[in-house]
Every structure is written in C-alpha cells, then in structure tokens.
Design an enzyme around this catalytic site. Structure first.
Site, PDB file in Angstrom:
ATOM      1  CG  HIS A  59       6.911 -92.036  -5.280  1.00 58.05           C
ATOM      2  ND1 HIS A  59       5.882 -92.959  -5.294  1.00 58.05           N
ATOM      3  CD2 HIS A  59       8.022 -92.726  -5.601  1.00 58.05           C
ATOM      4  CE1 HIS A  59       6.374 -94.152  -5.620  1.00 58.05           C
ATOM      5  NE2 HIS A  59       7.658 -94.032  -5.807  1.00 58.05           N
ATOM      6  CG  HIS A 193      14.515 -97.676  -9.368  1.00 62.12           C
ATOM      7  ND1 HIS A 193      14.149 -98.585  -8.397  1.00 62.12           N
ATOM      8  CD2 HIS A 193      13.633 -96.651  -9.232  1.00 62.12           C
ATOM      9  CE1 HIS A 193      13.081 -98.125  -7.741  1.00 62.12           C
ATOM     10  NE2 HIS A 193      12.770 -96.949  -8.213  1.00 62.12           N
ATOM     11  CD  GLU A 240      10.501 -97.232  -4.982  1.00 64.66           C
ATOM     12  OE1 GLU A 240      10.133 -96.062  -5.098  1.00 64.66           O
ATOM     13  OE2 GLU A 240      10.432 -98.056  -5.914  1.00 64.66           O
TER      14      GLU A 240
HETATM   15  C1  DHB Z   1      10.901 -94.322 -11.824  1.00 62.36           C
HETATM   16  C2  DHB Z   1      10.823 -95.346 -10.885  1.00 62.36           C
HETATM   17  C3  DHB Z   1      10.219 -95.131  -9.650  1.00 62.36           C
HETATM   18  O1  DHB Z   1      10.134 -96.075  -8.659  1.00 62.36           O
HETATM   19  C4  DHB Z   1       9.634 -93.911  -9.372  1.00 62.36           C
HETATM   20  O2  DHB Z   1       8.995 -93.776  -8.201  1.00 62.36           O
HETATM   21  C5  DHB Z   1       9.717 -92.869 -10.295  1.00 62.36           C
HETATM   22  C6  DHB Z   1      10.340 -93.088 -11.518  1.00 62.36           C
HETATM   23  C7  DHB Z   1      11.540 -94.529 -13.167  1.00 62.36           C
HETATM   24  O3  DHB Z   1      12.175 -95.562 -13.394  1.00 62.36           O
HETATM   25  O4  DHB Z   1      11.376 -93.668 -14.035  1.00 62.36           O
HETATM   26 FE    FE Z   2       9.148 -95.308  -6.807  1.00 67.35          FE
END
Ligand code: DHB
Ligand code: FE
Length: 285
Positions: A59, A193, A240
C-alpha cells in the site's frame, strides 16, 4: 517435485493487526472477526506447508509512485515488517525461500509473465495481517514465505483474466521444482470496501458472497469480470479481490484435476471499513 496443496483467501485490514498487537482480540467487536479464523489456525497447524506463496498488495509502503511493478516476486532471504506510520508491527520477521522464489521467477518469466524481481522489500499489513489471522501470535511464522506483490493501488492494474492465467503459470512453476515441498498459495485483500470519496464506507455483502460462490465453482467465468464491476459493486478498494484469482488459478481443477474441497468459509461485516471474507480450498490428493 513440489506441489500446491491448498489455497487460502483472506481480507486484510490494518486495524485487525492493531487489535491483535494491542491485546484487543477478545473485545466483542474484534472477537467476531477472530472467531472466524479459529478453525483456520488449527487447520494450518495440522496441514503445515513447507512454503507459503503469499499474493498480496503493497500500500505505497515499499513501492511508491516512483516505481510501480505490476507483479513483483520477493526473492530475498528475509523481509522486515514495514513501518506504516506507527512503527513496524511487533510480529516476526518473514523468512523467504530464495531458491524456490528464483525457480518460480525463472519459470514464470519463461512462460511470458514479466515479473519484477525484488531482492529487498519490507512487507506491510497486506502481508502481515493475513499471517496473523492464520497463525495468531507465534514467536516465528510457521514456515518460509515468498511474498508476491501485485499492483492494485495505481491504475492500470492487471485484469482478473491475467491474474487467473498467472496462477496457472505459478502452478506449473511449483510443479517443476525438484524437491518434494508442500506449497500453499494465499490470495489476500478485499472484500468490498471503499476508503475515500463520496462512497467511503461502501460494503456490498450480497456481491461479496456471490464472488465467493463463483470463486469456488466458476473461477474461469469470474476471471472475465471487468475492473469497472469490482469498483462499481465492491468499491474502489474492492479491486484488491483480483489477487484471489491468482491463488485460485493455481488449483488442480484449473489444470484438469478434481475440484478442490471447501474446507472453511467465513464472512463477516465489518472490520474497520471492510467486509471480511475467508476461504480455505484444499486440493484433492
Ligand atoms: C482498510 C482496509 C484496507 O484494505 C486497507 O489497505 C487499509 C484500510 C480499512 O478497512 O480500514
Ligand atoms: Fe488494502
């Protein structure tokens, strides 16, 4: 010869790592997440692989906009947990398997996938949180891990079809390695998400569960799903999930063998901003 014995799929979320590291895994909010992995921890102990080939995404931790490899294989002897802003997680160093990683790089590049070879890389929550979910808090991870980083952060990202074909190439690479190693392949990240913009907080449980159904029963069909559908239905970070198709492509049925056994399936909403999905698929012997 080495063989792929099973595939594991799981979401990652930095807050899951923090909950574990700060001793909060027994709190009601987090217990519901960790309970879904109790079976998995026992299963992993009883089905300990010699090597885990762990497909994840960085990331903007080790890579940045300066350098964006689409597919990067970690060939180093070890990988340090990264500092993501609050110091590195207090988890064991990740021990690699340079010899198998170099063989897979050789084989997969000769099969026309242009992998980036990474001899030095810190690993962020994308890799350490799946290990924590599956292993708990051990002094050392149970076996060597080959980190395989996929760009799903900065467009253009690879298609599901490309990922699925890559999984098949990785399977051929593993099966041509001259040592009887049991190798698990893990596909991580997702599920739905979205962390930014007007739709921040989006979760689509119905779509996620349909994705799990198709990943099990129709991975080839699923692999043709275009990016726009992931983004529209599962949010901007839902992309992802294409990484799960790399692990699925490495299973025996895709190469004409028997279908895998669904050993475990778990889904829970939410952990932080993310839907947590988890599957274990065992390759019939
Ligand atoms: C969140 C989810 C992720 O895949 C990430 O890389 C960073 C944060 C989250 O849900 O907070
Ligand atoms: Fe992530």
């Amino acid at each position: 010869m080495a063989k792929i014995t099973a595939s594991v799929y799981t979401s990652h979320v930095p807050a899951i790592g923090a909950a574990l590291d700060l001793g909060k895994s027994g709190e009601p909010y987090w217990k519901k997440v960790f309970d879904g992995y109790e079976f998995s921890k026992t299963w992993l102990k009883e089905n300990k692989p010699d090597v885990i080939f762990l497909v994840f995404n960085d990331h903007a931790t080790s890579f940045s906009l300066d350098l964006i490899p689409t597919f990067a294989i970690g060939t180093a002897a070890d990988f340090a947990p990264a500092d993501e802003g609050w110091g590195p997680r207090p988890v064991p160093e990740v021990i690699g398997h340079p010899r198998l990683a170099a063989h897979i790089a050789q084989s997969v590049i000769q099969q026309d996938f242009d992998l980036t070879i990474v001899n030095k890389m810190d690993v962020d929550h994308g890799l350490t949180v799946p290990l924590s979910l599956m292993c708990g808090q051990p002094q050392a991870w149970p076996c060597p891990v080959i980190p395989f980083a996929v760009n799903v952060v900065q467009y253009p990202v690879p298609s599901g079809a490309r990922c699925f074909a890559l999984g098949q190439a990785i399977r051929r690479a593993v099966e041509s390695y001259d040592e009887p190693l049991k190798v698990q392949i893990w596909g991580t990240g997702g599920m739905s998400h979205q962390l930014q913009g007007a739709r921040a907080g989006l979760i689509n449980a119905a779509w996620d569960n349909a994705f799990l159904d198709r990943l099990i029963a129709d991975p080839k069909g699923l692999s043709t799903m275009p990016h726009i559908e992931y983004v529209r239905e599962a949010g901007s970070e839902g992309i992802e999930l294409v990484m799960w198709l790399i692990a699925r492509g490495a299973m025996a049925d895709v190469a004409g063998g028997p279908p895998p056994t669904v050993v475990h399936r778990f889904f829970h909403v939410p952990a932080s901003n993310t839907a947590v999905g988890h599957l274990i698929l065992d390759n019939a012997a």
